[in-house]
Design a protein around this motif. Sequence first.
Motif, PDB file in Angstrom:
ATOM      1  N   LEU A   1       0.830  -1.213   0.000  1.00 48.01           N
ATOM      2  CA  LEU A   1       0.000   0.000   0.000  1.00 48.01           C
ATOM      3  C   LEU A   1       0.860   1.258   0.000  1.00 48.01           C
ATOM      4  CD1 LEU A   1      -2.875  -1.101   2.382  1.00 48.01           C
ATOM      5  CD2 LEU A   1      -3.046  -0.646  -0.069  1.00 48.01           C
ATOM      6  N   ALA A   2       1.977   1.236   0.701  1.00 52.80           N
ATOM      7  CA  ALA A   2       2.880   2.398   0.717  1.00 52.80           C
ATOM      8  C   ALA A   2       3.469   2.637  -0.666  1.00 52.80           C
ATOM      9  CB  ALA A   2       3.988   2.188   1.750  1.00 52.80           C
ATOM     10  N   GLU A   3       3.840   1.555  -1.345  1.00 51.53           N
ATOM     11  CA  GLU A   3       4.378   1.698  -2.703  1.00 51.53           C
ATOM     12  C   GLU A   3       3.321   2.242  -3.657  1.00 51.53           C
ATOM     13  OE1 GLU A   3       6.971  -1.232  -4.609  1.00 51.53           O
ATOM     14  OE2 GLU A   3       7.118  -2.224  -2.649  1.00 51.53           O
ATOM     15  N   ILE A   4       2.109   1.718  -3.567  1.00 53.66           N
ATOM     16  CA  ILE A   4       1.022   2.215  -4.421  1.00 53.66           C
ATOM     17  C   ILE A   4       0.786   3.696  -4.148  1.00 53.66           C
ATOM     18  CG2 ILE A   4      -1.475   2.105  -4.837  1.00 53.66           C
ATOM     19  CD1 ILE A   4      -1.277  -0.949  -4.440  1.00 53.66           C
ATOM     20  N   ASN A   5       0.741   4.060  -2.873  1.00 53.90           N
ATOM     21  CA  ASN A   5       0.521   5.450  -2.496  1.00 53.90           C
ATOM     22  C   ASN A   5       1.625   6.360  -3.042  1.00 53.90           C
ATOM     23  OD1 ASN A   5      -0.984   7.487  -1.100  1.00 53.90           O
ATOM     24  ND2 ASN A   5       0.654   7.527   0.420  1.00 53.90           N
ATOM     25  N   ALA A   6       2.878   5.925  -2.951  1.00 56.76           N
ATOM     26  CA  ALA A   6       3.999   6.734  -3.454  1.00 56.76           C
ATOM     27  C   ALA A   6       3.877   6.952  -4.963  1.00 56.76           C
ATOM     28  CB  ALA A   6       5.326   6.064  -3.108  1.00 56.76           C
ATOM     29  N   ILE A   7       3.499   5.912  -5.682  1.00 57.39           N
ATOM     30  CA  ILE A   7       3.337   6.042  -7.136  1.00 57.39           C
ATOM     31  C   ILE A   7       2.187   6.976  -7.456  1.00 57.39           C
ATOM     32  CG2 ILE A   7       2.747   4.809  -9.267  1.00 57.39           C
ATOM     33  CD1 ILE A   7       4.200   2.340  -8.009  1.00 57.39           C
ATOM     34  N   ILE A   8       1.073   6.835  -6.747  1.00 58.47           N
ATOM     35  CA  ILE A   8      -0.089   7.698  -6.992  1.00 58.47           C
ATOM     36  C   ILE A   8       0.260   9.157  -6.695  1.00 58.47           C
ATOM     37  CG2 ILE A   8      -2.409   8.275  -6.157  1.00 58.47           C
ATOM     38  CD1 ILE A   8      -2.894   5.222  -5.959  1.00 58.47           C
ATOM     39  N   MET A   9       0.991   9.392  -5.614  1.00 57.08           N
ATOM     40  CA  MET A   9       1.389  10.766  -5.279  1.00 57.08           C
ATOM     41  C   MET A   9       2.278  11.352  -6.377  1.00 57.08           C
ATOM     42  SD  MET A   9      -0.203  11.734  -2.969  1.00 57.08           S
ATOM     43  CE  MET A   9      -0.998  11.619  -1.458  1.00 57.08           C
ATOM     44  N   ASN A  10       3.166  10.538  -6.918  1.00 65.42           N
ATOM     45  CA  ASN A  10       4.020  11.013  -8.008  1.00 65.42           C
ATOM     46  C   ASN A  10       3.188  11.314  -9.253  1.00 65.42           C
ATOM     47  OD1 ASN A  10       6.741  11.567  -9.032  1.00 65.42           O
ATOM     48  ND2 ASN A  10       6.288   9.867 -10.425  1.00 65.42           N
ATOM     49  N   ILE A  11       2.206  10.476  -9.527  1.00 65.93           N
ATOM     50  CA  ILE A  11       1.325  10.702 -10.676  1.00 65.93           C
ATOM     51  C   ILE A  11       0.550  12.009 -10.491  1.00 65.93           C
ATOM     52  CG2 ILE A  11      -0.742   9.851 -11.876  1.00 65.93           C
ATOM     53  CD1 ILE A  11       0.363   6.980 -11.314  1.00 65.93           C
ATOM     54  N   LEU A  12       0.057  12.236  -9.280  1.00 69.86           N
ATOM     55  CA  LEU A  12      -0.673  13.478  -9.004  1.00 69.86           C
ATOM     56  C   LEU A  12       0.241  14.696  -9.155  1.00 69.86           C
ATOM     57  CD1 LEU A  12      -2.819  12.400  -5.936  1.00 69.86           C
ATOM     58  CD2 LEU A  12      -3.623  12.835  -8.262  1.00 69.86           C
ATOM     59  N   LYS A  13       1.486  14.541  -8.747  1.00 72.64           N
ATOM     60  CA  LYS A  13       2.447  15.643  -8.825  1.00 72.64           C
ATOM     61  C   LYS A  13       2.816  15.959 -10.279  1.00 72.64           C
ATOM     62  CE  LYS A  13       6.457  14.841  -7.045  1.00 72.64           C
ATOM     63  NZ  LYS A  13       7.657  14.668  -6.248  1.00 72.64           N
ATOM     64  N   THR A  14       3.008  14.895 -11.081  1.00 72.87           N
ATOM     65  CA  THR A  14       3.434  15.111 -12.464  1.00 72.87           C
ATOM     66  C   THR A  14       2.253  15.311 -13.414  1.00 72.87           C
ATOM     67  OG1 THR A  14       3.487  12.738 -12.938  1.00 72.87           O
ATOM     68  CG2 THR A  14       5.535  13.767 -12.133  1.00 72.87           C
ATOM     69  N   GLY A  15       1.079  14.855 -13.010  1.00 71.31           N
ATOM     70  CA  GLY A  15      -0.097  15.040 -13.851  1.00 71.31           C
ATOM     71  C   GLY A  15      -0.379  13.898 -14.805  1.00 71.31           C
ATOM     72  N   SER A  16       0.514  12.923 -14.869  1.00 68.33           N
ATOM     73  CA  SER A  16       0.262  11.761 -15.723  1.00 68.33           C
ATOM     74  C   SER A  16       1.084  10.572 -15.240  1.00 68.33           C
ATOM     75  CB  SER A  16       0.608  12.074 -17.185  1.00 68.33           C
ATOM     76  OG  SER A  16       1.991  12.313 -17.319  1.00 68.33           O
ATOM     77  N   ALA A  17       0.644   9.400 -15.670  1.00 68.65           N
ATOM     78  CA  ALA A  17       1.335   8.171 -15.287  1.00 68.65           C
ATOM     79  C   ALA A  17       2.171   7.659 -16.446  1.00 68.65           C
ATOM     80  CB  ALA A  17       0.324   7.108 -14.886  1.00 68.65           C
ATOM     81  N   SER A  18       3.375   7.248 -16.133  1.00 70.76           N
ATOM     82  CA  SER A  18       4.212   6.626 -17.161  1.00 70.76           C
ATOM     83  C   SER A  18       3.753   5.177 -17.337  1.00 70.76           C
ATOM     84  CB  SER A  18       5.686   6.657 -16.739  1.00 70.76           C
ATOM     85  OG  SER A  18       5.885   5.804 -15.620  1.00 70.76           O
ATOM     86  N   VAL A  19       4.186   4.558 -18.391  1.00 73.81           N
ATOM     87  CA  VAL A  19       3.862   3.157 -18.637  1.00 73.81           C
ATOM     88  C   VAL A  19       4.430   2.302 -17.499  1.00 73.81           C
ATOM     89  CG1 VAL A  19       4.282   1.194 -20.194  1.00 73.81           C
ATOM     90  CG2 VAL A  19       3.757   3.443 -21.139  1.00 73.81           C
ATOM     91  N   GLU A  20       5.628   2.643 -17.055  1.00 73.87           N
ATOM     92  CA  GLU A  20       6.265   1.899 -15.968  1.00 73.87           C
ATOM     93  C   GLU A  20       5.458   2.017 -14.676  1.00 73.87           C
ATOM     94  OE1 GLU A  20       8.020   4.254 -17.803  1.00 73.87           O
ATOM     95  OE2 GLU A  20       9.052   2.810 -19.096  1.00 73.87           O
ATOM     96  N   GLU A  21       4.968   3.226 -14.382  1.00 71.06           N
ATOM     97  CA  GLU A  21       4.159   3.423 -13.177  1.00 71.06           C
ATOM     98  C   GLU A  21       2.854   2.642 -13.253  1.00 71.06           C
ATOM     99  OE1 GLU A  21       5.353   7.850 -11.569  1.00 71.06           O
ATOM    100  OE2 GLU A  21       4.094   7.695 -13.365  1.00 71.06           O
TER     101      GLU A  21
END
Length: 126
Positions: free
Chosen positions: A8-28
């Motif tokens: 859950l912490a890893e998922i949360n960190a990725i989601i926070m990065n997506i929110l910060k950058t505005g989009s998700a990479s394929v890797e994310e």
Amino acid sequence: MSEQARILAEINAIIMNILKTGSASVEEADKIDELEALLQQQKCFKETTDGAHANQGEEIAILFFTDRYMEAINKMCECEISPDDFFAFVDYHYDEDHEDEALVEMFTNAFVADVNNAYRLKSKPE
């Protein structure tokens, strides 16, 4: 930290990065899919045998929602689901689209503390 908490912490960190950058990479996106698959293998997300509930975490939540407090504590002990993992499951599982989301408001800090205490007493060796 339990495996569920780590996932859950890893998922949360990725989601926070997506929110910060505005989009998700394929890797994310791929990593979130991988983590969610791992999450489905955790105790709270394990399917129930009764068919009445989607998973063990939801079964425990329903017991709390219907004022069957000690049954919920007993089920947590039976399934070896810690209060930390259960409440993390609730935070993840019951979002604004879930039909029972409003019921989660009963899980106040005082309620969580009571559950932690009851679980500790119940799971303590005699």
